[in-house]
Design a protein around this motif. Structure first.
Motif, PDB file in Angstrom:
ATOM      1  N   HIS A 191      39.693   3.695   4.590  1.00 12.96           N
ATOM      2  CA  HIS A 191      39.649   2.904   3.362  1.00 12.96           C
ATOM      3  C   HIS A 191      38.237   2.848   2.798  1.00 12.96           C
ATOM      4  CE1 HIS A 191      43.626   0.663   4.452  1.00 12.96           C
ATOM      5  NE2 HIS A 191      43.842   1.751   3.746  1.00 12.96           N
ATOM      6  N   VAL A 192      37.270   2.655   3.690  1.00 15.99           N
ATOM      7  CA  VAL A 192      35.877   2.597   3.233  1.00 15.99           C
ATOM      8  C   VAL A 192      35.468   3.938   2.612  1.00 15.99           C
ATOM      9  CG1 VAL A 192      33.486   2.332   3.975  1.00 15.99           C
ATOM     10  CG2 VAL A 192      35.251   0.807   4.899  1.00 15.99           C
ATOM     11  N   LEU A 193      35.891   5.022   3.238  1.00 20.81           N
ATOM     12  CA  LEU A 193      35.580   6.353   2.709  1.00 20.81           C
ATOM     13  C   LEU A 193      36.180   6.537   1.313  1.00 20.81           C
ATOM     14  CD1 LEU A 193      34.264   9.076   3.581  1.00 20.81           C
ATOM     15  CD2 LEU A 193      36.514   9.780   4.376  1.00 20.81           C
ATOM     16  N   ILE A 194      37.417   6.107   1.138  1.00 23.71           N
ATOM     17  CA  ILE A 194      38.077   6.231  -0.165  1.00 23.71           C
ATOM     18  C   ILE A 194      37.387   5.356  -1.202  1.00 23.71           C
ATOM     19  CG2 ILE A 194      40.233   5.791  -1.428  1.00 23.71           C
ATOM     20  CD1 ILE A 194      40.517   8.224   0.231  1.00 23.71           C
ATOM     21  N   VAL A 242      39.069   2.336 -12.470  1.00 25.47           N
ATOM     22  CA  VAL A 242      40.372   2.686 -13.061  1.00 25.47           C
ATOM     23  C   VAL A 242      41.082   3.791 -12.287  1.00 25.47           C
ATOM     24  CG1 VAL A 242      39.845   1.804 -15.345  1.00 25.47           C
ATOM     25  CG2 VAL A 242      39.294   4.148 -14.855  1.00 25.47           C
ATOM     26  N   THR A 243      41.141   3.604 -10.963  1.00 23.83           N
ATOM     27  CA  THR A 243      41.779   4.612 -10.133  1.00 23.83           C
ATOM     28  C   THR A 243      43.267   4.317  -9.946  1.00 23.83           C
ATOM     29  OG1 THR A 243      39.705   4.884  -8.962  1.00 23.83           O
ATOM     30  CG2 THR A 243      41.665   5.822  -7.937  1.00 23.83           C
ATOM     31  N   GLY A 244      43.569   3.185  -9.350  1.00 25.53           N
ATOM     32  CA  GLY A 244      44.975   2.840  -9.180  1.00 25.53           C
ATOM     33  C   GLY A 244      45.517   3.015  -7.782  1.00 25.53           C
ATOM     34  N   LEU A 245      44.711   3.557  -6.850  1.00 28.03           N
ATOM     35  CA  LEU A 245      45.137   3.586  -5.452  1.00 28.03           C
ATOM     36  C   LEU A 245      45.163   2.144  -4.944  1.00 28.03           C
ATOM     37  CD1 LEU A 245      43.127   6.606  -3.959  1.00 28.03           C
ATOM     38  CD2 LEU A 245      45.593   6.466  -4.287  1.00 28.03           C
ATOM     39  N   VAL A 246      46.155   1.799  -4.124  1.00 25.52           N
ATOM     40  CA  VAL A 246      46.248   0.426  -3.624  1.00 25.52           C
ATOM     41  C   VAL A 246      46.604   0.414  -2.145  1.00 25.52           C
ATOM     42  CG1 VAL A 246      46.820  -0.705  -5.799  1.00 25.52           C
ATOM     43  CG2 VAL A 246      48.636   0.351  -4.456  1.00 25.52           C
ATOM     44  N   THR A 247      46.025  -0.541  -1.428  1.00 31.99           N
ATOM     45  CA  THR A 247      46.377  -0.731  -0.015  1.00 31.99           C
ATOM     46  C   THR A 247      47.455  -1.801   0.123  1.00 31.99           C
ATOM     47  OG1 THR A 247      44.565  -2.326   0.177  1.00 31.99           O
ATOM     48  CG2 THR A 247      44.101  -0.053   0.828  1.00 31.99           C
ATOM     49  N   VAL A 248      47.623  -2.616  -0.936  1.00 34.15           N
ATOM     50  CA  VAL A 248      48.688  -3.636  -0.937  1.00 34.15           C
ATOM     51  C   VAL A 248      49.434  -3.518  -2.254  1.00 34.15           C
ATOM     52  CG1 VAL A 248      47.435  -5.237   0.569  1.00 34.15           C
ATOM     53  CG2 VAL A 248      47.106  -5.356  -1.912  1.00 34.15           C
ATOM     54  N   ASP A 249      50.713  -3.939  -2.255  1.00 33.16           N
ATOM     55  CA  ASP A 249      51.542  -3.848  -3.453  1.00 33.16           C
ATOM     56  C   ASP A 249      51.033  -4.824  -4.505  1.00 33.16           C
ATOM     57  OD1 ASP A 249      54.573  -2.870  -4.295  1.00 33.16           O
ATOM     58  OD2 ASP A 249      53.982  -4.809  -5.153  1.00 33.16           O
ATOM     59  N   VAL A 274      42.624   9.037 -10.050  1.00 31.65           N
ATOM     60  CA  VAL A 274      43.994   9.204 -10.531  1.00 31.65           C
ATOM     61  C   VAL A 274      44.889   8.076 -10.035  1.00 31.65           C
ATOM     62  CG1 VAL A 274      46.007  10.706 -10.578  1.00 31.65           C
ATOM     63  CG2 VAL A 274      43.704  11.687 -10.590  1.00 31.65           C
ATOM     64  N   GLY A 275      44.940   7.910  -8.716  1.00 33.55           N
ATOM     65  CA  GLY A 275      45.725   6.822  -8.167  1.00 33.55           C
ATOM     66  C   GLY A 275      47.105   7.215  -7.668  1.00 33.55           C
ATOM     67  N   LEU A 276      47.519   8.484  -7.860  1.00 30.67           N
ATOM     68  CA  LEU A 276      48.773   8.937  -7.258  1.00 30.67           C
ATOM     69  C   LEU A 276      48.570   9.060  -5.750  1.00 30.67           C
ATOM     70  CD1 LEU A 276      49.810  11.765  -9.756  1.00 30.67           C
ATOM     71  CD2 LEU A 276      50.825   9.506  -9.559  1.00 30.67           C
ATOM     72  N   SER A 277      49.644   8.879  -4.985  1.00 32.60           N
ATOM     73  CA  SER A 277      49.531   8.983  -3.538  1.00 32.60           C
ATOM     74  C   SER A 277      50.857   9.425  -2.956  1.00 32.60           C
ATOM     75  CB  SER A 277      49.115   7.647  -2.925  1.00 32.60           C
ATOM     76  OG  SER A 277      49.141   7.730  -1.514  1.00 32.60           O
ATOM     77  N   THR A 278      50.783  10.183  -1.855  1.00 28.69           N
ATOM     78  CA  THR A 278      52.011  10.550  -1.152  1.00 28.69           C
ATOM     79  C   THR A 278      52.468   9.398  -0.264  1.00 28.69           C
ATOM     80  OG1 THR A 278      50.775  11.512   0.683  1.00 28.69           O
ATOM     81  CG2 THR A 278      51.342  12.978  -1.130  1.00 28.69           C
ATOM     82  N   GLY A 279      51.737   8.309  -0.288  1.00 34.04           N
ATOM     83  CA  GLY A 279      52.175   7.113   0.421  1.00 34.04           C
ATOM     84  C   GLY A 279      51.368   6.756   1.657  1.00 34.04           C
ATOM     85  N   ILE A 280      50.237   7.432   1.875  1.00 29.58           N
ATOM     86  CA  ILE A 280      49.498   7.184   3.107  1.00 29.58           C
ATOM     87  C   ILE A 280      48.360   6.172   2.925  1.00 29.58           C
ATOM     88  CG2 ILE A 280      49.997   9.503   3.948  1.00 29.58           C
ATOM     89  CD1 ILE A 280      47.042  10.200   3.414  1.00 29.58           C
TER      90      ILE A 280
END
Ligand SMILES: [K+]
Ligand SMILES: [K+]
Lengths: 433, 433
Positions: free
Chosen positions: B393-396, B44-51, B378-384
């Motif tokens: 990505h693997v680290l995240i 339940v994080t919410g970070l995404v690499t694709v829209d 959390v899943g917020l991102s400055t866009g990177i």
């Protein structure tokens, strides 16, 4: 009392540095620059808004040197005195003051203690100044007078962990010269390890079993931090053309060791801090925040604080109900004091970083570096100190002051009084994490 | 056991999201993107690499929603079970399981408890989905089917603090609409406060004197953090043309409150995170690191951990020899657990930030934001996020996993076993600071 002592020294220093005779140009220094320099010197920080060698006259430099000596000696004496005041519990008093006949004769002991601290301080400085002066004279074709002056200046600045240098590029000109960089490093490590530990090591280095908890924790954190710091900075900066890249293997090792050691309060630099990778800055932030030993000229939260917190966590991970080190139990109040100093310091650094980012156009990596450097009285900078707005300079002045006397006064205030409740509440567990 | 459960869910999710039918284009998603999305959903994080809305098909979105529901329900159930397991000490068990007749009948209680958690979870989601769907239908001229789908998606995503949205700009289109943003905020605050606390508040909100220490600490930290967060973000972003600047006073307040609340794990955004000032990012880092309540869908070190550390410091500053809250004594082991979770988390975030800075060209402010966001699920991102290299990505992915199950498993491992020594060492004080 501590605050007013340091405050007076800073105000006198500011007044003297405001005299026209103190600057190279003969013009009166702006008030904030004089105040900043005096604060940085008394708090043995080393951050500067003007170039020490070029801006200040020889008179101004000698004033700065005097402020460093007063500040360094003052903090070492006061911190050692506080250590004595909680000495029944510290087990240090009888070792520090062998002459004391009864346990209550404390006021009588003070002059003796101060004499010991001064002897330790000045004696070390004379040895270091001699080595540096000889090397400057024989290795760099300096005139004798200049070699002695530069040797004395850097000896006092190094032993007191001040980080002030008369050279614009600090010690970058000597990056591969172990005579200079190792001597300076040994000076600030010995000065930064603290008087009680240095005293105990000098007295009983052959009998490690008799060492106090303070000495054990200090060594157990200082040595690994020096090694880890050297390895991490060596690896991240290995091929950076602006720092370690151009050096040979021995030079890389020497420069990485120096960068690792200097971050733990000294503040000299033998490689270009501005050219380091931002991840090295972040790592340096951690080293600067930790700082050196208690009751010495180092700043930061101190290795004892970090060591105690690590011991508490280690005990909890192992399921121990008490925190023990070397067959001694660490009282809960001491654990809580370490926690209080650590967390309040994190909070202070975070808040000041946010405010300074608001006041200046610089990036987080540079601003946080500057703030941690001021808090830990380190003096390293990515180069933004002079560019900060006046409000930022005032903020850094306050932070240098708080970083210098804050942890010591907070600890002593907590340690010197403890209240006991006559009843205990029933226990109730809660969950965390 | 916890790790393998979450790991299995992630692997199954990755396999299903790797089917061509899961993407809008009908092409098979790259492995790392499928793994990243599945991990982000289950944790339940919410970070995404694709829209989310554009890249995945409706089938893919439903899979993501199922993973969120499984992950959110799983963490809430497991954390509540752990709370029960230490319940003799927690004082929660009898309240949570009123039907239990004897104190030892623990295994029997589990199905009843799970039923309560599921009812709480699904019941809340139905209410939230209804409100959101009605508003989408009546206020935004959506077709009924779309309004219900979007309402259900955001209800599940919000209550489970997942932060996934089918809208490319998250909730920025509704920044001034309290029906949407306040409903979503209440959903993730209730979901994030934790089942035991929500249960106790629902049962005995009129009798605050009977509240457990867990509930008291959770409220005493959550409420001030929401207020302080709103004020600080409101002030720093007040005239930022990219965020609060264009809004009227009510809109500014609503958006600042939402930004403050969402940072504490939810991960939706109603203003443009990339346009916020870097000092707001740093402040948001602190909120994200703290996170929400224990035994809920929130991440971070949890408000209970922060609250306990604050209590310990407060007790020490006042000179108390014990840490008391509401006439209950906090055991030393619980204090040490809070310290261990807090400090190990700081260390983890620091190390991962350094490694990610080494792997990517981004600046400290952006990298640290990304790392804290992943750690705190959390899943917020400055866009990177999308721009990171594959290694990043693997680290995240690893960090999201550790951030999700780390604090819970660490706490339960520590709390469920305690060793007693049969002898005690003599005390020796040392100095810190
Ligand atoms: K210094
Ligand atoms: K989230």
């Amino acid at each position: 009392m501590v605050a007013s002592g340091f405050g007076s020294a800073i105000l006198i220093g500011t007044a003297v540095l405001s005299l026209p005779i103190a600057t190279e140009s003969g013009e009166r220094a702006p008030f904030v620059d004089a105040l900043f320099t005096a604060t940085s010197a008394v708090c043995v920080t080393g951050l500067v808004t003007v170039d020490t060698g070029q801006y200040w006259s020889t008179f101004g430099e000698v004033v700065i040197l005097a402020l460093i000596q007063v500040g360094g000696l003052g903090i070492m004496t006061l911190a050692t005195l506080f250590a004595i005041l909680v000495s029944g519990r510290l087990g240090l008093r009888t070792q520090l003051i062998a002459q004391a006949e009864t346990k209550t004769a404390r006021l009588r002991d003070v002059p003796h203690l101060v004499r010991n601290v001064v002897l330790f301080n000045v004696g070390s400085e004379v040895v270091i100044a001699t080595i540096l002066s000889v090397r400057f004279f024989t290795g760099y074709d300096m005139p004798l007078g200049e070699a002695v002056y530069d040797g004395v200046f850097h000896a006092i600045s190094a032993f007191n962990n001040a980080g002030f240098s008369v050279y614009s590029d600090s010690l970058m000109g000597f990056v591969s010269d172990p005579w200079i960089t190792l001597t300076v490093a040994i000076a600030f490590i010995v000065g930064g390890i603290g008087f009680p530990v240095a005293f105990e090591l000098a007295r009983s280095w052959r009998r490690p079993r008799t060492w106090s908890v303070l000495t054990r924790i200090t060594l157990a954190v200082t040595v690994p931090l020096l090694v880890i710091g050297t390895v991490v900075i060596g690896l991240t900066e290995f091929s950076n053309p602006g720092t370690l890249g151009p050096l040979d293997d021995q030079g890389k090792f020497l420069a990485a060791f120096f960068a690792s050691a200097t971050a733990r309060t000294a503040g000299f630099n033998s490689i270009d801090v501005a050219a380091m990778h931002p991840e090295s800055w972040l790592f340096t932030d951690l080293l600067m925040f930790i700082g050196g030993g208690s009751a010495g000229t180092a700043g930061g939260i101190k290795v004892t604080t970090l060591g105690l917190l690590a011991l508490v966590i280690w005990a909890e991970l192992r399921g121990e109900s008490k925190v023990n080190v070397a067959r001694r139990r660490v009282p809960e109040s001491t654990q809580r004091q370490a926690l209080a100093i650590g967390l309040l310091s994190v909070g202070l650094v975070a808040v000041v970083t946010m405010v300074l980012m608001h006041l200046s156009p610089h990036r987080l990596d540079q601003v946080m570096f500057e703030v941690v450097s001021a808090f830990g009285t380190v003096g390293l900078s990515t180069g933004i100190t002079a560019d900060l707005p006046r409000s930022g300079h005032v903020l850094i002045i306050v932070l240098m002051f708080v970083g210098r006397i804050g942890p010591l006064t907070l600890f002593s205030a907590l340690a010197l009084r403890e209240r006991a409740r006559l009843f205990e509440y029933p226990e109730e567990r809660t969950i965390v994490g």
